[in-house]
Write a protein that holds these residues in place. Sequence first.
Motif, short mmCIF file in Angstrom:
data_model
loop_
_atom_site.label_atom_id
_atom_site.label_comp_id
_atom_site.label_asym_id
_atom_site.label_seq_id
_atom_site.Cartn_x
_atom_site.Cartn_y
_atom_site.Cartn_z
N UNK A 19 0.58 -1.50 -0.27
CA UNK A 19 -0.36 -0.25 -0.33
C UNK A 19 0.88 0.87 -0.11
N UNK A 20 0.35 2.57 -0.73
CA UNK A 20 1.51 3.43 -0.31
C UNK A 20 1.14 4.71 0.19
N UNK A 21 0.74 3.91 1.87
CA UNK A 21 0.66 4.47 3.19
C UNK A 21 0.19 3.63 3.57
N UNK A 22 0.47 3.99 5.39
CA UNK A 22 0.06 2.30 6.25
C UNK A 22 -1.12 2.66 6.04
N UNK A 23 -1.74 1.74 7.05
CA UNK A 23 -2.96 0.81 6.90
C UNK A 23 -4.00 1.39 7.98
N UNK A 24 -4.09 2.20 9.02
CA UNK A 24 -4.46 2.85 9.19
C UNK A 24 -4.98 4.01 8.90
N UNK A 25 -4.18 4.59 7.73
CA UNK A 25 -4.66 6.01 7.05
C UNK A 25 -5.21 5.89 6.04
N UNK A 26 -4.62 4.68 5.76
CA UNK A 26 -5.59 4.70 3.82
C UNK A 26 -7.12 4.02 4.86
N UNK A 27 -7.50 3.60 5.54
CA UNK A 27 -8.15 2.46 6.24
C UNK A 27 -9.23 4.60 6.57
N UNK A 28 -8.73 5.16 7.76
CA UNK A 28 -9.54 6.30 7.71
C UNK A 28 -9.75 7.15 6.47
N UNK A 29 -8.65 7.19 4.99
CA UNK A 29 -9.41 8.05 3.68
C UNK A 29 -10.60 6.97 3.10
N UNK A 30 -10.21 5.98 3.46
CA UNK A 30 -11.20 4.85 2.35
C UNK A 30 -12.60 5.01 3.10
N UNK A 31 -12.67 5.11 4.54
CA UNK A 31 -14.33 5.28 4.82
C UNK A 31 -14.74 6.66 4.62
N UNK A 32 -14.00 7.88 4.85
CA UNK A 32 -14.07 9.10 4.56
C UNK A 32 -15.10 9.58 3.00
N UNK A 33 -13.67 8.39 2.20
CA UNK A 33 -13.96 8.76 0.77
C UNK A 33 -15.28 8.23 0.16
N UNK A 34 -15.61 7.67 1.05
CA UNK A 34 -17.19 6.92 1.21
C UNK A 34 -18.66 7.67 1.53
N UNK A 35 -17.98 8.49 2.35
CA UNK A 35 -19.08 9.20 3.07
C UNK A 35 -19.81 8.67 4.00
N UNK A 36 -19.02 8.03 4.94
CA UNK A 36 -19.47 7.78 6.17
C UNK A 36 -18.59 7.54 7.21
N UNK A 37 -19.38 7.88 8.08
CA UNK A 37 -18.71 7.63 9.31
C UNK A 37 -17.68 6.86 10.58
N UNK A 38 -17.39 6.84 10.90
CA UNK A 38 -16.54 5.67 11.71
C UNK A 38 -17.54 4.74 12.39
N UNK A 39 -18.53 5.68 13.06
CA UNK A 39 -19.31 4.74 13.92
C UNK A 39 -20.29 4.04 12.42
N UNK A 40 -20.85 4.26 11.68
CA UNK A 40 -21.48 3.69 10.23
C UNK A 40 -20.77 2.65 9.87
N UNK A 41 -19.71 2.75 9.73
CA UNK A 41 -19.00 1.83 8.72
C UNK A 41 -18.66 0.48 9.62
N UNK A 42 -18.20 1.17 11.53
CA UNK A 42 -18.32 -0.08 12.48
C UNK A 42 -19.66 -0.67 12.27
N UNK A 43 -20.22 -0.45 12.34
CA UNK A 43 -22.07 -0.64 12.36
C UNK A 43 -22.01 -1.86 11.27
N UNK A 44 -21.83 -1.74 9.89
CA UNK A 44 -21.62 -2.27 8.73
C UNK A 44 -20.64 -3.50 8.98
N UNK A 45 -19.49 -3.07 9.38
CA UNK A 45 -18.35 -4.42 9.74
C UNK A 45 -18.53 -5.08 10.24
N UNK A 46 -19.42 -4.83 11.58
CA UNK A 46 -19.09 -5.40 12.14
C UNK A 46 -18.33 -5.95 13.30
#
Length: 87
Positions: A19-46
Amino acid sequence: MVGLLFPSRFKPKNGKIVMNKPFNLWLRDEIANQGHTQREFAKKAQIHILTLSKYISGRIQPTKKIVQQIIETLELIKEEQKKRKYE
């Protein structure tokens, strides 16, 4: 991360994902780019919101199983967004 199925945008190299960036930063950006909050994503991802927050802050690393779960959830969200776009 041998044995995991990754979308084509990930490039496995010697059994590891490059990956071109650390996993934690990639994950943060992917969630934000999809227009979700961390809470929304956490619920969807269980995944518990506090656990997801720790992944994003880099305090803990997810297991291979959780990484697969996160990627599958991101792909599912993208598919849902495509379907809504064409409705």
